[in-house]
Design a protein around this motif. Structure first.
Motif, short mmCIF file in Angstrom:
data_model
loop_
_atom_site.label_atom_id
_atom_site.label_comp_id
_atom_site.label_asym_id
_atom_site.label_seq_id
_atom_site.Cartn_x
_atom_site.Cartn_y
_atom_site.Cartn_z
N GLY A 67 0.81 -1.22 0.00
CA GLY A 67 0.00 0.00 0.00
C GLY A 67 0.84 1.26 0.00
O GLY A 67 0.41 2.31 -0.52
N HIS A 70 1.33 2.01 -3.51
CA HIS A 70 0.14 1.86 -4.36
C HIS A 70 -0.11 3.13 -5.17
O HIS A 70 0.09 4.26 -4.69
CB HIS A 70 -1.07 1.56 -3.48
CG HIS A 70 -2.24 0.99 -4.23
ND1 HIS A 70 -3.11 1.76 -4.95
CD2 HIS A 70 -2.67 -0.30 -4.38
CE1 HIS A 70 -4.04 0.99 -5.50
NE2 HIS A 70 -3.79 -0.26 -5.16
N LEU A 476 -5.91 -0.58 2.66
CA LEU A 476 -5.56 -1.41 1.51
C LEU A 476 -5.11 -2.80 1.95
O LEU A 476 -5.45 -3.81 1.32
CB LEU A 476 -4.45 -0.73 0.70
CG LEU A 476 -4.86 0.48 -0.14
CD1 LEU A 476 -3.64 1.21 -0.68
CD2 LEU A 476 -5.77 0.06 -1.29
#
Length: 609
Positions: A67, A70, A476
């Motif tokens: 994440g 990301h 996430l």
């Protein structure tokens, strides 16, 4: 009704962790970034100690750290920095100036225009800078017109939230939902992919905020008005009979209980002494001090000195005066140098040459000078009542470093404002035309803002919000764990079974309402990221297209209207307008119902459900 089969032990553990996470996210006393880190640490440690294998593939614990890299997080951070550039350069100042002029012509029409401008701008820029732009203008308008700011600040804040849900870059929530859905194999949504339903529902919401909401809000006065006495500069004269005569400054401070704060000591006509502890006071000396009237009178009595303001002794006919001093309110915003810091740690008084009189925080009593305001860790939405010279406060407003509310409407502006606005427009256009993904165009835009000196690296660092980054990464990770362990499928099957016999329209509407309730209790980003894989799984189990269910999660997670804690801009307008918690409930719940019903009709109709 037969309940769906339970997931395996890893899936059950992840479901339990989701419940724990949602509980932690609602705890005001635990910083959001701390809660996020706790969730991330438990998740990675658990899968590290107890490896999980599905379909012959091992789920590595370190995958949950993805994440941090990301695409959605990169885009969110870059857009936060770009928004900060618009604030620091005053790029939106012409808009604010024109709105301020219109308010003197037609307040009713100006309110509508303010709502529309706030909503439109928030479709392309994070709504925090928009609220920061409009707050001083609307507070100034209310002061000049003698109308309560409470009638216009909440509608303005809600209008920016309504506008933010209309494009993929309008809020971090939208970016996350679109990115997570794309990661799960869904077609990538363009910038204006869901603009039509959002605009239609938003138009109805704007009409409600313009015509009805101001009449529903009780008249409120700002919390900070007259909550603390002003601070005055005065002289304590030492004469032959004073206790202070022949004493050191340290002895006088001990006699005053540590409350004596001397700025300078004047001896004779031309001698100025540094107020060191061992300085010996003599008859005829004058100590320059700064404090509240009550404290100054108390020092006069305790030390046996005479209190003077200028050349006159302070009495009923000659009260304390300081014509150059001005009161103002400073609102702690996201990215402010005050956020997360205590005034004493950043030497606020020395750096800004301002005296802090009081602090107001939503849900708590007002802290005044005697309550160690300087040691309180400040949060977004806190309001400081400060006093300083009019020149200093004007300079602070021009710098754009802090959000200052007072009776003027001066806004920061620089010669680099057109450059910042052009770069921001380029970021949006390049992404809207599909030339580059928003994460890349926004990153390139940030580089240009730094190269053109619209921003410094310090400004960029201040724009980044640790709570936002951590909640995005933790959400996430939780969403990925739910998906890969079968937790999302289980929750989706449970939702389908509970709503068995209902039409797809009712299921979609119910999912959106569930997200709307959740987003007002926990972080909207957490609700969105956890809800997206569940929505896709629901659609797959029903054999229906996933897109309308994904949009139900996106729109529901944007309905942060019912509580002041649901979104940071709610906290900003809450303190500036003097609202109470129930005021948000009174206006926010009807607004949620209006937007929910409109979208519950529009989405099924547009997708033939």
């Amino acid at each position: 009704m037969d309940l769906p089969a339970l997931p395996d032990s890893h899936g059950l553990a992840v479901l339990f962790l989701v419940v724990v996470a949602l509980f932690l996210f609602t705890r005001e006393r635990i910083p959001l970034e701390t809660s996020s880190l706790v969730v991330l640490a438990i998740l990675t440690a658990g899968f590290g100690l107890f490896p999980y294998e599905a379909d012959g593939a091992v789920l590595h614990a370190t995958d949950f750290f993805s994440g941090f890299g990301h695409e959605a997080l990169v885009a969110v951070c870059a857009l936060m920095i770009a928004g900060q550039a618009l604030v620091r350069t005053g790029a939106l100042e012409p808009v604010g100036r024109q709105l301020a002029r219109l308010w003197s012509v037609s307040p009713t029409l100006s309110l509508l225009l303010t709502l529309l401008v706030g909503a439109i701008l928030s479709a392309f820029v994070n709504n925090v800078p928009i609220v920061v732009l409009l707050l001083p203008i609307l507070v100034s308008v209310s002061l000049r017109s003698k109308q309560p700011a409470s009638a216009i600040l909440m509608p303005m804040g809600f209008a920016t939230l309504v506008g933010g849900m209309s494009t993929t870059i309008g809020t971090s929530t939208n970016l996350l939902v679109v990115s997570v859905a794309a990661d799960m194999g869904q077609p990538h949504m363009s910038m204006f992919h869901f603009f039509v339903p959002a605009a239609l529902a938003g138009g109805i919401a704007i009409l409600f905020l313009w015509l009805i909401a101001p009449r529903m809000i009780p008249r409120r006065e700002a919390h900070m008005e007259d909550t603390s006495p002003r601070v005055f500069t005065a002289h304590l004269h030492v004469d032959e009979e004073s206790f202070a005569a022949g004493k050191t400054l340290a002895e006088l401070n001990e006699k005053a209980g540590g409350a004596l704060k001397v700025m300078q000591i004047y001896r004779g006509e031309n001698t100025v002494l540094t107020p060191l502890p061992d300085v010996l006071l003599k008859a005829g000396d004058r100590m320059s001090v700064k404090d509240t009237p009550e404290n100054l009178k108390e020092l006069e009595t305790v030390l046996g000195t005479k209190l003077y303001a200028g050349d006159a002794m302070v009495d009923e006919e000659h009260p304390l005066q300081d014509e150059e001093q001005q009161l103002a309110e400073i609102v702690v915003t996201q990215g402010s140098p005050l956020e997360g810091n205590a005034l004493s740690h950043i030497r606020f008084a020395d750096y800004y040459q301002l005296v802090t009189l009081a602090l107001h925080r939503a849900g708590s009593a007002i802290r005044t000078l005697k309550a160690d305001v300087g040691d309180v860790r400040l949060n977004v939405g806190d309001v400081l009542l400060v006093q300083g010279s009019s020149e200093q406060i004007a300079e602070l407003k021009r710098s754009g470093e802090l959000l200052v509310l007072d009776a003027t409407s001066d806004l920061p502006t620089t010669k680099r404002a057109p450059i910042a606005l052009t770069i921001m427009a380029a970021i949006v256009v390049v992404a809207a035309l599909g030339i580059l993904p928003i994460a890349i165009s926004a990153t390139c835009g940030v580089l240009l803002l730094l190269l053109t000196r619209c921003l410094s690296w310090r400004d960029a660092a201040q724009a980044l919000s640790t709570p936002v980054i951590m909640i995005v990464v933790a959400s996430l990770a939780l969403g990925s764990a739910l998906l890969k362990t079968g937790g999302a499928d289980f929750l989706a099957a449970l939702f389908v079974d509970l709503s068995a016999g209902s039409s797809p329209t009712v299921m979609l509407s119910g999912l959106m309402l569930l997200m709307a309730v959740l987003t007002n209790i926990v972080s909207n980003n957490a609700a969105a990221v956890i809800g997206t894989p569940i929505a896709i799984s629901i659609a797959q189990q029903l054999g229906l297209p996933a897109e309308p269910f994904v949009l139900a999660v996106l729109f529901g997670a944007n309905m942060s209207y019912a509580t002041p804690m649901a979104y940071k801009t709610n906290l900003l307008v809450m303190n500036a307008g003097g609202y109470k918690f129930n005021d948000f409930v009174r206006v926010g719940i009807p607004l949620t119902v209006i937007v929910w019903l409109a979208l519950s009709w529009l989405l099924p109709m547009m997708y033939d459900l």
